[in-house]
Design an enzyme around this catalytic site. Structure first.
Site, mmCIF file in Angstrom:
data_model
loop_
_atom_site.group_PDB
_atom_site.id
_atom_site.type_symbol
_atom_site.label_atom_id
_atom_site.label_comp_id
_atom_site.label_asym_id
_atom_site.label_seq_id
_atom_site.Cartn_x
_atom_site.Cartn_y
_atom_site.Cartn_z
ATOM 1 N N HIS A 44 0.959 -1.730 -0.133
ATOM 2 C CA HIS A 44 -0.078 -0.260 -0.430
ATOM 3 C C HIS A 44 0.816 1.251 -0.433
ATOM 4 C CE1 HIS A 44 0.278 1.697 3.816
ATOM 5 N NE2 HIS A 44 1.001 0.628 4.101
ATOM 6 N N CYS A 45 0.255 2.521 -0.902
ATOM 7 C CA CYS A 45 0.949 3.682 -0.689
ATOM 8 C C CYS A 45 0.058 4.346 0.600
ATOM 9 C CB CYS A 45 1.569 4.135 -2.082
ATOM 10 S SG CYS A 45 -0.633 4.572 -2.628
ATOM 11 N N ALA A 46 0.024 5.630 0.540
ATOM 12 C CA ALA A 46 0.130 6.799 2.089
ATOM 13 C C ALA A 46 -2.003 6.168 1.476
ATOM 14 C CB ALA A 46 -0.465 8.442 0.626
ATOM 15 N N ARG B 270 -3.566 4.096 -0.960
ATOM 16 C CA ARG B 270 -4.239 3.252 -2.238
ATOM 17 C C ARG B 270 -3.333 1.800 -1.562
ATOM 18 N NH1 ARG B 270 -2.161 5.057 -7.737
ATOM 19 N NH2 ARG B 270 -0.701 6.267 -6.064
#
Length: 465
Positions: free
Chosen positions: A26-28, A30
């Site tokens: 995951h990113c910030a 998504r």
């Protein structure tokens, strides 16, 4: 309201089960998922899961938008159910093999430039603040004039505003070495060599205040202050050279010989071959961009404003980072930013219209925060979560972007920096342009909102999504 464990179960099921998930990270905002068989993924079911603000397939990944904070908890719940997590770098390596050659090239370009954007954003804010405090009107409030500002204070502001661009090749070469597998500190030193005080300053040469050095009677050599492409390719070639040398040089000599040979070979290659060729290419790209931005009657803003978010959807918008850096370095201002800020704000206006008009509580709960996100400069939730789902709101947002871009060109707006837009972007216009900048954003939001509300959305679309 479903808990995170239940949401995680629904996500895994919609992705085709745990056995279909190759890797997940995951990113910030998504959840990024690589799957074995894309056909087993139920995309519609994913979008119906609670707290999901949108989902799309891009660069070999299913990207499920949950939003800041929420995505962390969903990821934890998914991994607790036995799905093995991966790092973002692992995901990048896996997805790097997917997409067209052009998309992969742009993705690599973005990987190099994204880490240095924060310092360029800070530099832009410093430029804006400097312009504000040195305005005659602002100085007049304190009984001062531009002549009464201490020279030392002006020099201090120049340190803040000029350093990043003066040493830009060092930042680019450092990042390129990092991305292409070299030793970043070698890249940093190589980049510093490109702007060494021993070389004639590029800006002084351009102004005619200094002459380039001539080697072999025809190769003109000067510093590469503010240049990007020579440093980028010096980093690319240098990192590849370093890896090749480390395979061949004995370990006992590696520490001494490898950095020595990389720097010696690469500075000669950069100054005498790569630099002159790529600097000429850079000039051509800049001239083309300038030609587009100089189109009369607001045509440049109309074209860029209409198409910017389409390009963003394709995932190749990182190329704009390079173009904006060039504009700031060569012109001292950025006419591209006010055009695209309207395109971004317009998508928020379209999502806001959907939120106001729909009777669906779930769509309202999705659209309002998505619109706010766009007004803060992040359009992913608005585009993928709302506007593209129903198509027409996205088109109305494009029209709003074209109208506001046209207005920004007519008003000749010029940002002092890059990478921040809409509400945060006001910090780049802390001068006599601030009211014009606000007007451009209001026109973008108002146009997209009105068109979407009147012609772009009805609740009947919920059944045809």
């Amino acid at each position: 309201m479903a808990g995170y464990a239940e949401i995680a179960k629904q996500v895994i099921h919609a992705l085709g089960g745990q056995e279909n998930i190759q890797s997940i990270a995951h990113c910030a905002t998504r959840l990024r998922v690589m799957v074995h068989d894309r056909e087993k993924v139920d995309a519609e079911a994913i979008e119906e899961i609670e707290k999901v603000k949108g989902a799309f397939y891009n660069s070999g990944q299913y990207q499920i938008i949950f939003g800041t904070g929420t995505v962390n908890r969903v990821f934890e719940a998914v991994t607790e159910l036995g799905v093995e997590g991966s790092t973002k770098s692992d995901i990048k390596k896996e997805s790097a093999k997917q997409g067209s050659a052009f998309q992969r090239a742009i993705r690599v370009f973005g990987d190099v430039f994204v880490p240095i954007i924060p310092v360029l954003v800070a530099t832009g804010l410093f430029m804006g603040l400097r312009g504000l405090i040195l305005q005659e009107t602002v100085l007049g409030w304190f009984g001062l004039t531009p002549d009464s500002v201490p020279t030392n204070l002006i020099l201090f502001t120049e340190i803040l505003t000029d350093t990043a661009f003066a040493f830009l090749p060092a930042l680019v070469a450092w990042s390129a070495f990092r991305v292409f597998g070299g030793t970043p500190i070698i890249g940093l030193v190589l980049g510093l060599m490109l702007v060494s005080p021993a070389l004639p300053n590029a800006w002084a040469v351009a102004e005619g205040a200094a002459d380039p050095l001539y080697y072999f009677g025809f190769i003109a050599v000067s510093g590469y202050q503010g240049s990007v492409l020579p440093a980028f390719f010096a980093g690319l070639v240098g990192a590849k050279l370093e890896k090749a040398l480390r395979k061949r040089i004995p370990e006992a000599l590696d520490l001494i010989l490898t950095p020595f040979l990389v720097l010696l070979i690469m500075i000669m290659l950069s100054l005498f071959v790569l630099g002159p060729i790529l600097h000429a290419a850079e000039n051509g790209i800049f001239a083309s961009m300038n030609f587009l931005l100089d189109l009369p009657f607001g045509l440049s803003g109309l074209v860029i404003g209409l198409t910017h978010q389409i390009i963003t959807v394709t995932g190749i918008h990182h190329i704009f980072n390079f173009l904006e850096i060039q504009l700031l370095e060569r012109l001292g201002f950025n006419p591209f930013n006010p055009i695209i800020t309207g395109a971004i704000a317009a998508q928020g206006g379209a999502a806001l219209a959907v939120a106001v008009k729909t009777s669906s509580k779930k769509l309202k709960a999705l659209s309002y925060p998505s619109a706010l996100s766009a007004f803060l400069g992040i359009t992913e939730p608005a585009i993928f979560g709302v506007n593209l789902r129903y198509v027409k709101p996205f088109v109305m947002g494009l029209i709003g972007g074209g109208v506001s871009g046209f207005l920004a060109s007519i008003l000749n707006l010029q940002a002092t920096g890059m990478a921040i837009t809409v509400i945060p972007g006001t910090l780049l216009y802390l001068n006599e342009q601030i009211f014009s900048y606000i007007l451009v954003n209001l026109v973008a939001i108002g146009t997209a909102f009105t068109l979407t509300y009147l012609f772009g959305f009805t609740d009947k679309m919920l059944e045809k999504k």
